[in-house]
Design an enzyme around this catalytic site. Structure first.
Site, mmCIF file in Angstrom:
data_model
loop_
_atom_site.group_PDB
_atom_site.id
_atom_site.type_symbol
_atom_site.label_atom_id
_atom_site.label_comp_id
_atom_site.label_asym_id
_atom_site.label_seq_id
_atom_site.Cartn_x
_atom_site.Cartn_y
_atom_site.Cartn_z
ATOM 1 N N GLU A 262 0.806 -1.222 0.000
ATOM 2 C CA GLU A 262 0.000 0.000 0.000
ATOM 3 C C GLU A 262 0.835 1.265 0.000
ATOM 4 O OE1 GLU A 262 -0.629 -2.672 1.798
ATOM 5 O OE2 GLU A 262 -2.540 -3.306 0.944
ATOM 6 N N HIS B 3 -11.931 -4.503 8.584
ATOM 7 C CA HIS B 3 -12.490 -4.389 7.229
ATOM 8 C C HIS B 3 -13.798 -3.602 7.215
ATOM 9 C CE1 HIS B 3 -9.677 -7.687 6.409
ATOM 10 N NE2 HIS B 3 -9.861 -7.501 5.133
#
Ligand SMILES: Cc1ncc(C[n+]2csc(CCOP(=O)(O)OP(=O)(O)O)c2C)c(N)n1
Ligand SMILES: [Mg+2]
Lengths: 329, 333
Positions: free
Chosen positions: B60, B129
């Site tokens: 990322e 999440h």
């Protein structure tokens, strides 16, 4: 009992552990389809030899960190399937009291420092746990499991460097199943041997991750080295997941024939054959399998009977302490 | 006009901007051949090829950093961060790098990068999440933040974000991907900082966005039967924020409630409430109320998940209390 038989008994236990993981996962997939389990499931089917082989080299007081594909590691470390199913069912008796689910299951008492929803998230944690083990001076080790995809995260490289520099008692176990999500290895990194990434940090080992005894041997050497204060090791265990990335993924990105090739090297089939070759009777393996099925029947019943959490529990446990007489949040 | 899904509207915005400007490219994990975990970029790899749609390793910081770096020297990249929770791994590139560049160069260099991410809670995906992290970016000077609640706005805002000279964070709620809306055949960029009156009313103003907006609208419907007339505003952009829309509404209603899914503490609702209290106090005739997510991580069990995020019933309770002038007696979840 003779030494030879004791070894064989040990090996049968390895088979039991692998079979337990296999069936735990297959049943979980089925239970999810039936609506008993909400959320994500990332099945470990196909990779059992890695978790079982590595954990066979561990002792009490050693710790491991895991991944989104964590049930196998947790079971191999000795977790109770009934409390695991209860967690997947989102019930009070679950390992996380229904607050974590598959991605976050944890049992610190077992030395299982958690599945992880963040790819690469467990690697620095294992490094830190190893630092503490070293400080305590008790010759205990930390093991971190992670996938091929995770070796592209900064956390992997930073942790290897730090632990090699400080000679920390940690074993990095990369389960190279050749895919990160839907992306094959050759499209996510320019190397095929991930172990080479340890060149500049520490010693590296590549093993055929579907042979549990080979995995155990490699892990034992790495663990011994860590206990002796000689620092970390990176083990690359080459393996394959039989099912999709998560339950519901049809895995259409696989080239034809690939799965079949790996199925021929199914760690359970391979090891059952090994045991038979060494004179273990089929009836022994049948008994092991039946005992596992019975245990999982009981585990699913336990989960189903466990109470649902009370909604208000959602507000508890944000911190471990209260503040001015109230739950702090 | 035609019916279009939220995700498909975003895909159209991406495709149209890519066709218009060769400097626009997409970058992210499994966005190319796989079409994205939520299917938003499906088809774009085929259409634009691997030089415009980059499938990346799971890295990322490098993904967002590469987009920011490319933007420094002429590109207009659009990053997909998959689950917004993973943006935590790229915070340096956003907060220390992208957000500071314009300011620290005395306005000489802009960073025209767009960062799209999936946000919010749906279906027991638990603590890592399902977070709603927009307040962090709202708090960071130098970043713009948008949060479209329907397909047409999503298309317009994504186009505007791509053309914007500054870094823009786009929050897309998981539960909105499944919805369809009427969308004009041609959608122009929707200027950032323009909110919308979604429902007119007289007694109280409710500000909400993303999926919670629909809970607020449902609450407004229910209260109509009780004789309470609720005006619902969707700011659409959180930075810049449409102050005029808010003050125009408060001039009429004199009462304010803010609702969102993110935790209450330090949330966007706190900022909106403070704007009203500091700048529009003369328009207010009642204490301000917030109906927000609980100050907890997101739990896994469905019944716990449902408890910590606001629903229509809880917003309705908040509105009643606000209209009575006694929101202090609400039990904050
Ligand atoms: C930081 C972060 N980025 C992306 C994801 C989404 N994601 C979940 S699993 C996964 C693939 C991981 O691949 P690998 O490390 O090889 O493990 P495997 O799934 O093969 O066991 C991805 C990209 C995530 N959970 N966390
Ligand atoms: Mg993998």
């Amino acid at each position: 009992m003779t030494g030879r038989n004791m070894n064989l008994d040990h090996d049968i236990e390895l088979f039991r552990s692998m079979y337990l993981i296999r069936r735990f996962e297959e049943r979980a997939a089925h239970l999810r389809q039936q609506g008993f389990i909400p959320g994500f499931l990332h099945p470990y089917v196909g990779q059992e030899a890695v978790a079982v082989g590595v954990c066979a080299a561990l002792e009490e007081g050693d710790v491991i960190t895991s991944t989104h594909r964590g049930h196998g590691h947790m079971l191999a470390r000795g977790a109770e399937p009934n409390r695991m199913y209860a967690e997947l069912y989102a019930r009070q008796d679950g390992y996380n009291r229904a607050k974590g689910g598959s991605l976050h299951m944890i049992d610190a008492e077992l030395g299982f420092l958690g599945a992880n929803g963040i790819v690469g998230g467990g690697i620095p944690l294992a490094t830190g746990a190893a630092l503490q083990k070293k400080r305590e001076g008790k010759k205990r080790v930390a093991v971190s499991f992670f996938g091929d995809g995770a070796t592209n995260e900064g956390s992997f490289h930073e942790s290897l460097n730090l632990s090699a520099l400080w000679l920390l008692p940690v074993v990095f176990v990369c389960e190279n199943n050749f895919y990160g999500e839907f992306t094959p290895q050759h499209k996510h990194q320019p190397i095929t041997e991930i172990a080479r990434r340890a060149d500049s940090y520490a010693m590296e080992v590549v093993v055929e991750g579907n042979y549990v005894l080979e995995v155990r041997k490699a892990a034992q050497e790495a663990v011994d080295r860590a206990r002796a204060g000689e620092g970390p090791t990176l083990i690359e265990a080459r393996t394959y997941r039989h099912r999709g990335h998560y339950e519901g993924d049809m895995a259409r990105y696989r080239p034809p024939g690939e799965l079949e090739e790996w199925m021929a090297r199914d760690p359970l089939v391979v090891f059952a054959k090994h045991l038979r070759d060494r004179g273990v009777d089929d009836s022994v393996l049948r008994e092991v399998r039946q005992a596992v099925e019975d245990r999982l029947d009981g585990a699913a019943r336990f989960a189903e009977q466990s109470p649902h959490p009370q909604p208000g529990e959602a507000l508890e446990d944000v911190y471990t302490e209260t503040h001015q007489g109230m739950a702090l949040r | 006009m035609r019916k279009l899904r939220y995700g498909a509207a975003i895909a159209e915005a991406l495709a149209e901007e890519m066709e218009r400007d060769p400097e626009v490219f997409l970058i992210g994990e499994d966005i190319g051949e796989a079409g994205g975990v939520f299917g938003v970029t499906r088809g774009l790899f085929k259409k634009f090829g691997p030089d415009r749609v980059f499938d990346t390793p799971i890295s990322e910081e490098a993904i967002v950093g590469a987009a920011v770096g490319a933007a420094l020297v002429g590109a207009r990249p659009v990053v997909e961060v998959m689950f917004g929770d993973f943006v935590t791994l790229a915070m340096d590139m956003l907060v220390n790098q992208a957000a500071k560049t314009s300011y620290m160069t005395g306005g000489r260099i802009g960073v025209p990068v767009t960062v799209r991410m999936v946000t919010g809670t749906a279906g027991s995906t638990a603590g890592q999440h399902s977070q709603s992290l927009e307040a962090w970016f709202v708090h960071t000077p130098g970043l713009k933040v948008v949060a479209p609640s329907n397909a047409a706005d999503a298309k317009g805002l994504v186009k505007a974000a791509i053309r914007d000279p500054d870094p823009v964070m786009v929050f897309e709620h998981k539960l909105l991907y499944g919805r369809s809306d009427q969308v004009p055949d041609q959608v122009d960029p929707l200027p950032l900082g323009e909110g919308r009156v979604v429902r007119e009313g007289e007694d109280v103003t409710v500000v909400s966005y993303l999926h919670t907006l629909y809970a607020a609208l449902e609450a407004a419907e229910r209260l109509e039967e009780e004789g309470i007339s609720v005006e619902v505003l969707d700011p659409r952009s959180l930075v810049p924020f449409d102050r005029r829309l808010l003050s125009d509404s408060l001039r009429k209603t004199g009462r304010l409630l803010v609702a969102h899914e993110a935790p209450r503490r330090g949330g966007v609702g706190a900022e909106i409430a403070a704007i009203a209290a500091e700048e529009m106090w003369d328009l207010l005739g009642a204490p301000i109320t917030r109906v927000c997510g609980a100050n907890t991580p997101m739990p896994y069990a469905p019944e716990l998940e449902g408890f910590v995020i606001p629903d229509a019933a809880r917003i309705a309770e908040g509105i009643r209390a606000t209209v009575k002038g006694s929101p202090g007696r609400l039990t904050p979840v």
